[in-house]
Design a protein around this motif. Structure first.
Motif, PDB file in Angstrom:
ATOM      1  N   LYS A 182     -30.060 -15.326  61.001  1.00 24.76           N
ATOM      2  CA  LYS A 182     -28.619 -15.080  60.970  1.00 24.76           C
ATOM      3  C   LYS A 182     -28.010 -16.211  60.152  1.00 24.76           C
ATOM      4  N   PRO A 183     -27.111 -15.901  59.240  1.00 24.83           N
ATOM      5  CA  PRO A 183     -26.507 -17.009  58.480  1.00 24.83           C
ATOM      6  C   PRO A 183     -25.634 -17.873  59.385  1.00 24.83           C
ATOM      7  N   ARG A 184     -25.449 -19.138  58.993  1.00 28.42           N
ATOM      8  CA  ARG A 184     -24.505 -19.997  59.725  1.00 28.42           C
ATOM      9  C   ARG A 184     -23.103 -19.421  59.564  1.00 28.42           C
ATOM     10  N   TRP A 185     -22.256 -19.704  60.547  1.00 27.60           N
ATOM     11  CA  TRP A 185     -20.889 -19.201  60.474  1.00 27.60           C
ATOM     12  C   TRP A 185     -20.158 -19.799  59.268  1.00 27.60           C
ATOM     13  N   THR A 186     -19.384 -18.975  58.604  1.00 31.00           N
ATOM     14  CA  THR A 186     -18.531 -19.469  57.525  1.00 31.00           C
ATOM     15  C   THR A 186     -17.290 -20.109  58.143  1.00 31.00           C
ATOM     16  N   ASP A 187     -16.521 -20.805  57.327  1.00 31.48           N
ATOM     17  CA  ASP A 187     -15.264 -21.407  57.806  1.00 31.48           C
ATOM     18  C   ASP A 187     -14.360 -20.352  58.415  1.00 31.48           C
ATOM     19  N   GLU A 188     -14.301 -19.183  57.765  1.00 34.57           N
ATOM     20  CA  GLU A 188     -13.433 -18.110  58.259  1.00 34.57           C
ATOM     21  C   GLU A 188     -13.898 -17.642  59.636  1.00 34.57           C
ATOM     22  N   GLU A 189     -15.242 -17.526  59.780  1.00 35.90           N
ATOM     23  CA  GLU A 189     -15.773 -17.087  61.081  1.00 35.90           C
ATOM     24  C   GLU A 189     -15.498 -18.117  62.171  1.00 35.90           C
ATOM     25  N   ILE A 190     -15.658 -19.391  61.845  1.00 34.97           N
ATOM     26  CA  ILE A 190     -15.387 -20.441  62.847  1.00 34.97           C
ATOM     27  C   ILE A 190     -13.908 -20.378  63.239  1.00 34.97           C
ATOM     28  N   GLU A 191     -13.050 -20.164  62.248  1.00 35.66           N
ATOM     29  CA  GLU A 191     -11.616 -20.068  62.516  1.00 35.66           C
ATOM     30  C   GLU A 191     -11.334 -18.927  63.495  1.00 35.66           C
ATOM     31  N   LYS A 192     -12.026 -17.813  63.268  1.00 42.64           N
ATOM     32  CA  LYS A 192     -11.816 -16.631  64.118  1.00 42.64           C
ATOM     33  C   LYS A 192     -12.352 -16.873  65.543  1.00 42.64           C
ATOM     34  N   ILE A 193     -13.531 -17.508  65.641  1.00 43.64           N
ATOM     35  CA  ILE A 193     -14.186 -17.682  66.943  1.00 43.64           C
ATOM     36  C   ILE A 193     -13.561 -18.829  67.737  1.00 43.64           C
ATOM     37  N   SER A 194     -13.313 -19.945  67.063  1.00 46.06           N
ATOM     38  CA  SER A 194     -12.906 -21.158  67.789  1.00 46.06           C
ATOM     39  C   SER A 194     -11.595 -21.740  67.271  1.00 46.06           C
ATOM     40  N   GLY A 195     -10.904 -20.995  66.435  1.00 45.88           N
ATOM     41  CA  GLY A 195      -9.707 -21.506  65.778  1.00 45.88           C
ATOM     42  C   GLY A 195      -8.591 -21.889  66.733  1.00 45.88           C
ATOM     43  N   SER A 196      -8.618 -21.343  67.956  1.00 47.27           N
ATOM     44  CA  SER A 196      -7.525 -21.621  68.889  1.00 47.27           C
ATOM     45  C   SER A 196      -7.624 -23.006  69.515  1.00 47.27           C
ATOM     46  N   TRP A 197      -8.805 -23.640  69.377  1.00 49.47           N
ATOM     47  CA  TRP A 197      -8.946 -24.958  70.015  1.00 49.47           C
ATOM     48  C   TRP A 197      -9.639 -26.011  69.149  1.00 49.47           C
ATOM     49  N   ALA A 198     -10.448 -25.551  68.166  1.00 51.85           N
ATOM     50  CA  ALA A 198     -11.285 -26.506  67.431  1.00 51.85           C
ATOM     51  C   ALA A 198     -10.453 -27.396  66.505  1.00 51.85           C
ATOM     52  N   LEU A 199     -10.973 -28.573  66.221  1.00 55.45           N
ATOM     53  CA  LEU A 199     -10.327 -29.509  65.300  1.00 55.45           C
ATOM     54  C   LEU A 199     -10.810 -29.205  63.894  1.00 55.45           C
ATOM     55  N   ARG A 200      -9.950 -28.544  63.107  1.00 55.94           N
ATOM     56  CA  ARG A 200     -10.400 -28.085  61.800  1.00 55.94           C
ATOM     57  C   ARG A 200      -9.390 -28.449  60.703  1.00 55.94           C
ATOM     58  N   GLY A 201      -8.577 -29.443  60.954  1.00 56.70           N
ATOM     59  CA  GLY A 201      -7.500 -29.744  59.997  1.00 56.70           C
ATOM     60  C   GLY A 201      -6.250 -29.025  60.471  1.00 56.70           C
ATOM     61  N   LYS A 202      -5.150 -29.765  60.644  1.00 53.73           N
ATOM     62  CA  LYS A 202      -3.958 -29.231  61.317  1.00 53.73           C
ATOM     63  C   LYS A 202      -3.250 -28.157  60.498  1.00 53.73           C
ATOM     64  N   LYS A 203      -3.198 -28.346  59.176  1.00 54.96           N
ATOM     65  CA  LYS A 203      -2.445 -27.441  58.293  1.00 54.96           C
ATOM     66  C   LYS A 203      -1.019 -27.275  58.832  1.00 54.96           C
ATOM     67  N   ASN A 204      -0.583 -26.031  59.093  1.00 57.44           N
ATOM     68  CA  ASN A 204       0.816 -25.869  59.498  1.00 57.44           C
ATOM     69  C   ASN A 204       0.991 -25.508  60.965  1.00 57.44           C
ATOM     70  N   ARG A 205      -0.098 -25.570  61.713  1.00 60.98           N
ATOM     71  CA  ARG A 205       0.023 -25.181  63.121  1.00 60.98           C
ATOM     72  C   ARG A 205       0.264 -26.410  63.997  1.00 60.98           C
ATOM     73  N   GLU A 206       0.477 -26.136  65.294  1.00 59.94           N
ATOM     74  CA  GLU A 206       0.516 -27.203  66.299  1.00 59.94           C
ATOM     75  C   GLU A 206      -0.824 -27.929  66.322  1.00 59.94           C
ATOM     76  N   HIS A 207      -0.812 -29.227  66.583  1.00 63.23           N
ATOM     77  CA  HIS A 207      -2.103 -29.907  66.592  1.00 63.23           C
ATOM     78  C   HIS A 207      -2.900 -29.593  67.864  1.00 63.23           C
TER      79      HIS A 207
END
Lengths: 353, 183
Positions: A182-207
């Motif tokens: 199975k390929p490793r998760w892409t950034d987009e997939e990680i965002e979808k799976i863990s984006g609600s809590w993971a530390l991935r760069g704040k961008k424009n959301r709440e930290h």
């Protein structure tokens, strides 16, 4: 392949992002195999020998905060060293996989197989009210299968998962069918799976804050209640077990991992002597298959918990059957593996047969 | 068919690798196999043993008390495992360094001068394959062609040139195994 080698191969194949470890017998082949395989060239997976077990588990902690699929492995004394990191991971609700190839204790103990870390694995291990999701492989095939399953459960519940193996399953070779890549998760997939809590760069959301610290005790109580609700859900949904030759059994051997394999031969020997014995094999040690085991309480004359320990799982067996049937324990200690014939003798003497 | 084997001797004699090649050979003929070493701090010179099970059925315990066959390569191992061979079972041993030979009358006993033959052929490294040849002569549970396939599978590519030498060692072993006690 050896059980330990299969752990390494399964990690690469399930799209693991990183392995952080420190060598210790009897599981050093995990990192050795990863270093030989060089997955960083193939999938980009990081493999790093840390300066200690404490460093390794904290590297897991750091990488897990980023939503990455990361793991470590060790054996008993090393896993004791990792306990601080493990309770922090549980307290911060982070997914990860910890593989423990258990050897005899206490202390530095021996390097031979044992199952005397059941309490540590299933009752928390570090401080605080928490549990790991604990899977107990009884074959090299399950060493393969439970890597992917462990990660799946860890991410589903945002909780560390553990594979509780031992020197027998880690060192033995048998046939195995490896999982497809199975390929490793892409950034987009990680965002979808863990984006609600993971530390991935704040961008424009709440930290996001990933921590296990809460100075307000009422806040910490509220968090603990949430954790407990999660554990009740895991207990309701994730119990796994296997019943072998139980249907007509007068007695049950309760055994996990390598002891469950040894007991299969004991069952054959007992049945040759006309004693109907079956095996109840917990596959998840936490959540322990309480209800499934309780069903047998009224149907058999006795249960024997067979563990290479002084008797740890036996307490969960007794809790499950709640006094409705006699429960005894048999096991060799400190790194000695019980032979099928010894288990049979232990069984017969426990029940006066 | 289920064959439960203990191979025991000194570390460095190729005990574990013989077991591994036997297990791979079993896989090559579609059988179930397990290989369980006594692992420990012992390296060259210490004792080493491995339990190999080859079966047509799913293998239960990889750890055993009693064996169908013992392949015994030093005195300590003979002292330990002779009594653990099932009645009617088979013991194959190398008499080199043995001062107390096996005494049981209820098992088949075969002798193979592996160490001497390896030295005479000028290559101590083929010792374990000579022993393997002796074993396969008295218990042909895997075909030599499957041992060859097993070697191809278990050895890294750069060592494949050594396979003919190993197969030749098996032939030497097959020719030189002697019967000591036959039921």
């Amino acid at each position: 392949m050896k059980g330990n080698e299969v752990i390494a191969e399964a990690a690469i194949r399930c799209g693991c992002d990183g392995y952080f470890g420190y060598p210790i017998t009897p599981q050093s082949e995990v990192m050795e195999t990863l270093m030989l395989r060089k997955p960083w060239e193939e999938t980009g997976m990081v493999v790093l020998q840390a300066e200690s077990e404490v460093a390794a588990i904290n590297m897991v902690y750091g990488a897990a905060t980023c939503g990455k699929k990361v793991m470590t492995s060790s054996s008993s004394p090393g896993v004791s060293l990792k306990q601080e990191g493990i309770t922090y991971l549980a307290g911060a609700e982070l997914p990860c996989l910890v593989v423990d190839v258990v050897r005899g204790g206490p202390g530095l103990g021996t390097i031979q197989p044992a199952q005397s870390d059941y309490f540590q694995a299933t009752k928390g291990g570090g401080h605080g009210d928490y549990h790991l999701i604990v899977l107990a492989p009884a074959s090299v095939q399950e060493m393969n299968d439970f890597v992917d399953l462990g990660f799946e459960l860890a991410f589903k519940y945002r909780n560390p998962a553990m594979i509780l193996s031992d020197g027998v399953i880690g060192q033995m070779m048998e046939k195995v069918e490896l999982s497809p890549f199975k390929p490793r998760w892409t950034d987009e997939e990680i965002e979808k799976i863990s984006g609600s809590w993971a530390l991935r760069g704040k961008k424009n959301r709440e930290h996001h804050i990933v921590t296990s610290l809460e100075l307000d005790p009422y806040g910490q109580e509220k968090f603990n209640r949430k954790l407990q609700a999660k554990y009740r859900e895991i207990e309701a949904k994730e119990v796994r077990y296997e019943e072998i030759a139980c249907e007509d059994a007068d007695y049950l051997l309760i055994a996990y991992g390598s002891s469950a394999r040894i007991c299969q031969k004991t069952v054959d020997l007992a049945r040759e002597q006309g004693i109907k014995v079956g095996i109840f094999r917990p596959i998840t040690l936490y959540p322990f298959p309480m209800e499934a085991l309780a069903k047998w309480a009224g149907r058999v004359k006795g249960m024997l918990s067979v563990e290479m320990s002084a008797g740890q799982m036996v307490y969960d067996v007794r809790l499950a059957v709640n006094g409705k049937v006699k429960v005894e324990h048999y096991g060799r200690l400190g790194g000695v593996i019980h032979a099928p014939e010894e288990v049979l003798e232990g069984f017969k003497s426990a029940f006066g047969l | 068919m289920t064959e439960e084997i203990i191979i025991a001797g000194f570390g460095g004699q190729g005990v574990l690798s013989m077991g591994k090649i036997l297990a791979y050979s079993g896989i090559m003929q579609d059988q179930e196999v397990s290989w369980m070493p006594s692992y420990g701090p012992e390296m060259r010179g210490g004792t080493a043993n491995v339990t190999v099970i080859i079966s047509d059925e799913r293998i239960s315990s990889p750890v055993l008390q009693r064996f169908d066959t013992g392949i015994i390569l030093n005195q300590q191992s003979l002292d330990k495992f002779e009594e653990r061979i099932k009645p009617g079972g088979t013991l194959l041993y190398d008499p080199n360094g043995i001062t107390r030979p096996p005494v049981r009358k209820d098992i088949n006993i075969y002798r193979i001068e592996g160490a001497r033959l390896a030295a005479e052929n000028g290559n101590p490294k083929i010792f374990n394959m000579i022993i393997m040849g002796g074993f396969l002569k008295v218990k042909p549970i895997v075909k030599v062609e499957n041992v060859e396939k097993g070697l191809q599978k278990s050895l890294p590519e750069r060592h494949h040139k050594l396979i003919p030498m190993n197969i030749e060692a098996i032939r030497i072993g097959m020719e030189h195994v002697e019967t000591e006690n036959r039921l």
